[in-house]
Structure formats: C-alpha cells, structure tokens
Design a protein around this motif. Sequence first.
Motif, PDB file in Angstrom:
ATOM      1  N   LYS A   1      12.090   4.629   4.884  1.00 42.21           N
ATOM      2  CA  LYS A   1      12.866   3.916   3.727  1.00 42.21           C
ATOM      3  C   LYS A   1      12.528   4.633   2.393  1.00 42.21           C
ATOM      4  O   LYS A   1      13.463   4.792   1.633  1.00 42.21           O
ATOM      5  N   GLU A   2      11.167   5.241   2.127  1.00 42.96           N
ATOM      6  CA  GLU A   2      10.913   5.715   0.875  1.00 42.96           C
ATOM      7  C   GLU A   2      11.380   7.220   0.976  1.00 42.96           C
ATOM      8  O   GLU A   2      12.053   7.584  -0.260  1.00 42.96           O
ATOM      9  N   GLY A   3      11.681   7.811   2.148  1.00 44.04           N
ATOM     10  CA  GLY A   3      12.181   9.201   2.106  1.00 44.04           C
ATOM     11  C   GLY A   3      13.733   9.019   1.623  1.00 44.04           C
ATOM     12  O   GLY A   3      14.427  10.200   1.335  1.00 44.04           O
TER      13      GLY A   3
ATOM     14  N   ARG B   1       1.875  -1.845  13.993  1.00 38.15           N
ATOM     15  CA  ARG B   1       1.363  -1.384  12.548  1.00 38.15           C
ATOM     16  C   ARG B   1       1.970   0.084  12.374  1.00 38.15           C
ATOM     17  O   ARG B   1       2.554   0.281  11.349  1.00 38.15           O
ATOM     18  N   GLY B   2       1.853   0.974  13.355  1.00 37.84           N
ATOM     19  CA  GLY B   2       2.310   2.256  13.118  1.00 37.84           C
ATOM     20  C   GLY B   2       3.568   2.235  13.092  1.00 37.84           C
ATOM     21  O   GLY B   2       4.254   3.046  12.209  1.00 37.84           O
ATOM     22  N   ASP B   3       4.626   1.757  13.696  1.00 36.25           N
ATOM     23  CA  ASP B   3       5.953   1.638  13.736  1.00 36.25           C
ATOM     24  C   ASP B   3       6.489   1.223  12.025  1.00 36.25           C
ATOM     25  O   ASP B   3       7.391   1.676  11.604  1.00 36.25           O
ATOM     26  N   ALA B   4       5.840   0.125  11.718  1.00 40.55           N
ATOM     27  CA  ALA B   4       5.843  -0.361  10.316  1.00 40.55           C
ATOM     28  C   ALA B   4       5.820   0.693   9.205  1.00 40.55           C
ATOM     29  O   ALA B   4       6.521   0.683   8.348  1.00 40.55           O
ATOM     30  N   PHE B   5       4.728   1.460   9.610  1.00 43.05           N
ATOM     31  CA  PHE B   5       4.421   2.386   8.418  1.00 43.05           C
ATOM     32  C   PHE B   5       5.266   3.561   8.628  1.00 43.05           C
ATOM     33  O   PHE B   5       5.884   3.995   7.557  1.00 43.05           O
TER      34      PHE B   5
ATOM     35  N   ALA C   1       0.769  -1.377  -0.186  1.00 47.07           N
ATOM     36  CA  ALA C   1      -0.004   0.021  -0.036  1.00 47.07           C
ATOM     37  C   ALA C   1       0.850   1.518  -0.047  1.00 47.07           C
ATOM     38  O   ALA C   1       0.714   2.322  -0.645  1.00 47.07           O
ATOM     39  N   VAL C   2       2.087   1.257   0.999  1.00 52.93           N
ATOM     40  CA  VAL C   2       2.735   2.427   0.851  1.00 52.93           C
ATOM     41  C   VAL C   2       3.488   2.515  -0.589  1.00 52.93           C
ATOM     42  O   VAL C   2       3.611   3.787  -0.874  1.00 52.93           O
ATOM     43  N   GLU C   3       3.955   1.367  -0.952  1.00 48.99           N
ATOM     44  CA  GLU C   3       4.524   1.652  -2.250  1.00 48.99           C
ATOM     45  C   GLU C   3       3.721   2.221  -3.449  1.00 48.99           C
ATOM     46  O   GLU C   3       4.070   3.117  -4.328  1.00 48.99           O
TER      47      GLU C   3
END
Length: 774
Positions: free
Chosen positions: A768-770, A758-762, A726-728
């Motif tokens: 990582k995206e940054g 869940r929040g930590d994973a997000f 979803a993030v990707e």
Amino acid sequence: MSPPCVGEEEREAVKAAFDSKYVAPCGPMVDEFERRLAKLAGRKHAVAVSSGTAAIDLVMDEYGVDGSWTVVAPTLTFIATVGPAARRGAGLVFVDCERTGLADAALVEATLKEYSSRAPKLMYIAVDLYGKPVEYSSLETICRRYGAVFVCDSAEAVGAHKSGRAAGGAGTAAIYSFNGNKMITTSGGGALLTDDDGVAMRAKKRSQQSRENVPWYEHVEVGHNYRLSNILAGIGLAQLAKLPQFLERRAQIKAAYKQALAPFGFEFLSPVEGENNWLTIALAENEKKRDDILAALEKNDIEARPVWKPMHLQRVFSKCRFFGGDVAEDLFRRGLCLPSGPAMTDDDVERVVAIAREEGRGKREETGGPHFSAAAREEESGGKSGGALARLRAGASVVILGAGKSAKAAETLLAKYGARTRLLSGDDAFPDSPQPDFAVASPGIPPRHPWRKTCEERDIRVVSELQLGVEELRRRGVKLLAVTGSKGKSSVVKLLADALGGVPCGNYGLPVCATGDCEWAVVEVSSFQMETSVFAPGTFEAAAVLNLQEDHLDRHGSIARYHALKLALLKGARFAIDCKAEGEAGLLPLLAGSYFDNPILRTNGAIAAAMLRATGLDDAAIRRAFASFKPLAHRMNPVGTVRGVLCIDDSKSTSIASLAAALEMATRPVRLIAGGLEKGDEPKIAISPLTKRGKKVYLIGHSAEMFFSAWREHVDCEVCGTLERAVERAFSEAQEGEILLLSPGTASFDQFNNFEERGDAFANLVNKEGQTKR
C-alpha cells in the motif's frame, strides 16, 4: 461431534419471526441475514437458500454445467461438493491433498493445465476443508491461467480467513452451509456468495422456481424451491451474533486436545492461517488404532468419525480420474474427527482425551529375530561409523525418550533391525529392567529431565534420533549435507535440497530416521540434537554454521556451550564453513537477482553457494538454483523496495535471539519493527546488534512498553502500538538505502492469530505504501 449450540437468543428470534407474520420463505429476517452474511464474507451479495448443496446447484445453473464440462475438485471432501456436477453428467477429476488436508496446489495446476487444452469448459471447486481456508490468491491465479471457473466451497469455514480475506470471499462464487453441525446453524440452510450482480439476481430468481415478475405464475425456465425461510433466517441472525465466542471456544478445545494427545504419539492435521477450528482432526498411529478409539468412544456414547472418505475411493466415482499419491488415503485411514462443539466443557474434553489415550497407546508388540543386514554386521565388526546401529544385535533393548514424530521414526527404524523398543511419554517411569542397551533422546528431552538423569546414573548411552538416522542414511550410501546456526537454516536447507534434487530432513522436513532412499539428504541440525550426537570425520560431504547468537541459555547454561554444540557439527564434515564464505571469490555473482541477493541474506546465500560447489555442482547449475528458489514464507522474505528502502518480512521471528540474529545479518542501517506477546526471553540479548545495526525501533503489541524500557538507552525507540502505525511512522522517517525489518522477536497472539497473518499484514501495508506517491 459438533452439535448445534442454541439457547434463548435463538428461541426469541423464532418468536420474532412468528410475530412478524413472515413464516414462509422470504421476509425481513432473510433480507437482514443476507446482508450480514455478505458483510462477513466481504462480498456484495449473499443469497440465503435451503442448504449448501442447493447453493452449489445454483452455481452449476449459472454456468450451465452439463456433460460438456470438466469439474476438478479435491478428493478429500464431502460428496455434496461434487454431487450437483455429477448429477448433471459433468466429467469429474479429483486431486490429492497436502498434510493440511487441503488440495495440493501443484497437483491442481498440473490437472488444469492438462485439461485446459481438451476441455474448453473447465471448473475448479476449492474446498475450505474442516474450516481450513485454501490459498485463495494462488488458486485464483492458477484458474485464470487455464481458463477455469473458480468456485469455493466454504461450507465448513464460516468465520475463517486467509491473508485478510474471509472464507466465502473468494472465487466467482462461494457457498456456506448452516447445517446442524456447522459453525453456525439455521437447522438446515446455506448461502451463495458473489460480487456479481447478475449472478446474485439470477440465483435468487432460480431459488424461487424461476417465477417471472408478473402477477400470475409465469416461467421461461425451470427453477428450484431453494429459498430459506424467514424463521430459519432468524435463528441464523442469533447464531451470527455468537460466532466470535464459537470461534474462541473451538480454538480452546483444539489446543486442549493437542496439548493432551500429542505426547501420546497423536499427530494432527497441519494448521493453516486463519482456520476456524470447526473440527479437530487427530491422526492415530494406524487404521486399527483409529477404529479401536472410535469403538471405545461410541461405547461411551461419544460421537466421533473418520475423516471424509476420499471421493476417488467411492464406488460411485470409481471411473473418475485421480491425480496424486496416497496422502488423502492415509488421512482417511488414520484420521479421527474429535468432538469439537462449542458447548463442550473442559470435563467433556478430558473424557474424550482419556479414552483416546488409553486406546491409542495399546500394547506394543515386541519384535525379535536376526533382522540385521550384511552392511550392519560389517559395521559392527569395525566398519564405517561404529555408531549405535552398528552395535545393535538381535533383540537389543532400546528405550526411546519421547513419543513425537522423530521418536516414532526412530522406533520404526530400530524395529527393522530387530530391536525391542519402548517409547516413554508423559509421566511414564523409566523401566527398571531389562537394562536398555542404549537410549534414543528426542530433541525436546533436556539434559536435566529425569529420564536423562537416570541414563547418566545407570551408564546408559544416549544417542539422538539425528545420529541414528544419519548412520542409517550413510549405510545406504546417501550423501549428506548439514546446516546449523541461529538464523536462516530452513531456507538454506530448502535451497540445497532443491538444487540437488535431495530430501530436506531433521529440524525442517522429515525426521532423519524417516528419510527414504535418495541420492542427497540435507539435514537441518539444532543445538538440542547435537547434545547427544557425535559424528565421525567425513560423515557429511559439507557442513555449515550460518551464524551464532545468544540463544537457549536456559537449556545450555552458557553461550560458550551453545556455540560449542553448533561448531561440533563441523568436525563431521569433509568441507566445513562457518559464516566466512561471502569473502570467497566468485560466490556473490551466483546470487544475482535471487531471494538471497540483498544486504541481509548475502552471507547465508554465499555459504549455500560454497556448499553446492563442494558437492561438485558447476556455477551455471548453482546460478539456476538460486534464480528458481521459492522461499519459505515469512522467513527473512523481501516483500518490496519502497523509495529505496528494502522491506523484509521476518514475522516467523518469535524469539529475541532470532531478532538479534536478523539484525546481525544486516549490512545496512535497520529500522526495526518489533513486539507482540513476549515469551519470557531476555531483551538484553538484542542490545549489541541493536547498537550496531539499529537506526530506530518501532514497538508494537503487548511487549512494547517492556522493550522500550529495556532498549531506549541503547537505540532510538518509539511505542507505536499497532503494526499499521509502526509502518506509517517508519516510512515517514526512512532514508534511501536503509532496511525496514519486521522481526518481532515475540509471539503474534496479542494482535494476530499467528505469525503468517502478521507477516501478510506487513506485506500488504508495504504494498500500500509503495502505491502512495510522496
């Protein structure tokens, strides 16, 4: 209490070790056991030794700990944590804990800060107590700041994890224990875990008498006989294979204890993310009740124990310094380590529960006598509030509906005034006589509950614990603020309390009846509490309704009723606001650079600023309060801006109403990540804000297909399955100026252990995206 759970697999492992001819220490099973332990902990090396204590002793060898060192450790732990340091003559300093049982990080920092200037050799030993992992990252930062060696005692925490890191994976070195009662056992054994090649090599050498690598017995230093045997490593390999089922069963046992005992007034150590539930710790009402329960269990051949006696109370450490209060002492006085072994059957658990309920309930003593204060008598004759406390008389009869924290707090307060109280819990019948003067309803007791129906039929006035506590605080001259709404209440309450040096209470913080003397109390109010609360004008210095969404309609019947309950709070305030504060001149600049300074939280921040102005705080002080505010985790937390996209972690959102409120608060287009384990909420609640604010929804987890069917006609939806996907997908489509919001609207248990994980994973995925260039 936590017996070893062994079977045919372990028997076969021992036989295989015999057959291999490697019976003494060392051998192929030791090598494989170490490899798997290192993988489990996420470390480069594991050194298998004879006990967890031996592993700590090897760490002390590595750093040369002696009388010139100061070793700081939690007071609530087993003596093995600090025994090796004590034997070496190191100075020991102990720190108190939080309600989780884990050391208070603020006290750890204060202690290390004080000793860093006068103890050049400084070590902090963290303890993953009862399988609850500590905040590894923050403690590592604190230790680096003050030059302390960071060691982690994870003896009880095999299989636990925190924010993506396994217990045993933190510190310059960490240790495991495989004693007979631990998560996995080798009958006796332990391991040292490290990423440092030199530390691992030297520990392995020292564990084998520090023998040099020559044909004869050559020694240039004195070592130990600490190596684990090949046979015991074989048992450990069989146990590691069973670890997932051990974790699952212990979690089931803990959940069963909490469900069965919480209605009877038992508390439990506050949970933390990623704990392995090694032992379930219940808290009795007082020390006598704890001892009665222990004696009754022992009489029935059931082993249970108090929690660890704090180290600073041990005679052997009576001269050591201690930082903190009485949290650890209270947990020791009331704490019960309940039987928690994975071999326990459901019948075994129910047997423990039945005994604990019977002894924990006991006989309540009736109190009487003229214990009213002059202020209370003054109110009775027409004073300030005219509320429940003002109408009390000596020996008044009050029935308390519910037996949780707020109910017990109300009972304590009423006893102070000489009232005779009775707590109803579980299936308790409403008393036929005497007729109660009034009843106190816990928030969890709905209007349709038989107890509430009985009160209505018998014309017994019902008040809330909230109203009772507010009246008491007003009587004592405490100034009050109140906050309600559908979203963001706790963060605003915390900000207000921090700014005023006040106490947060109500839905967040202490029960209102348990709030002590203070200048300011800031109350978080729920619609459930307002059902049985009526506040006279001027009760609160200021009150606010942050936002309103369709919620709790199964209890309140209609959105109009729900809104009316919320808005009724404003009638009791000198200064009232309800979502319109953002338009007030001069408020928004006060939020600059703070947690609230973004297009999804500014309205709540402006309301908080307006409330602080109403208290008389000047703008400079308000600006400082916002700038220094430390937000609550996973509640609308900005976790970064990536290529102009603001990313918000609202993993605490576990209802559709909370998700809808989060969308309503946004002032920019939102790309929403939602889904998980649904709780029966109606998805249509979110359609209106999705239509107004939603750019696209990326659906994850068990509820993805259900949400897709409910929402696809109103907003662009895509089923992604996992959070990572979803993030990707969201970042591949997001435009500058938009918001990426994780507000799942569901429970986390289909893919995560809890909302924190869940929040930590997000946050990790956003980070990582940054770091990725496009």
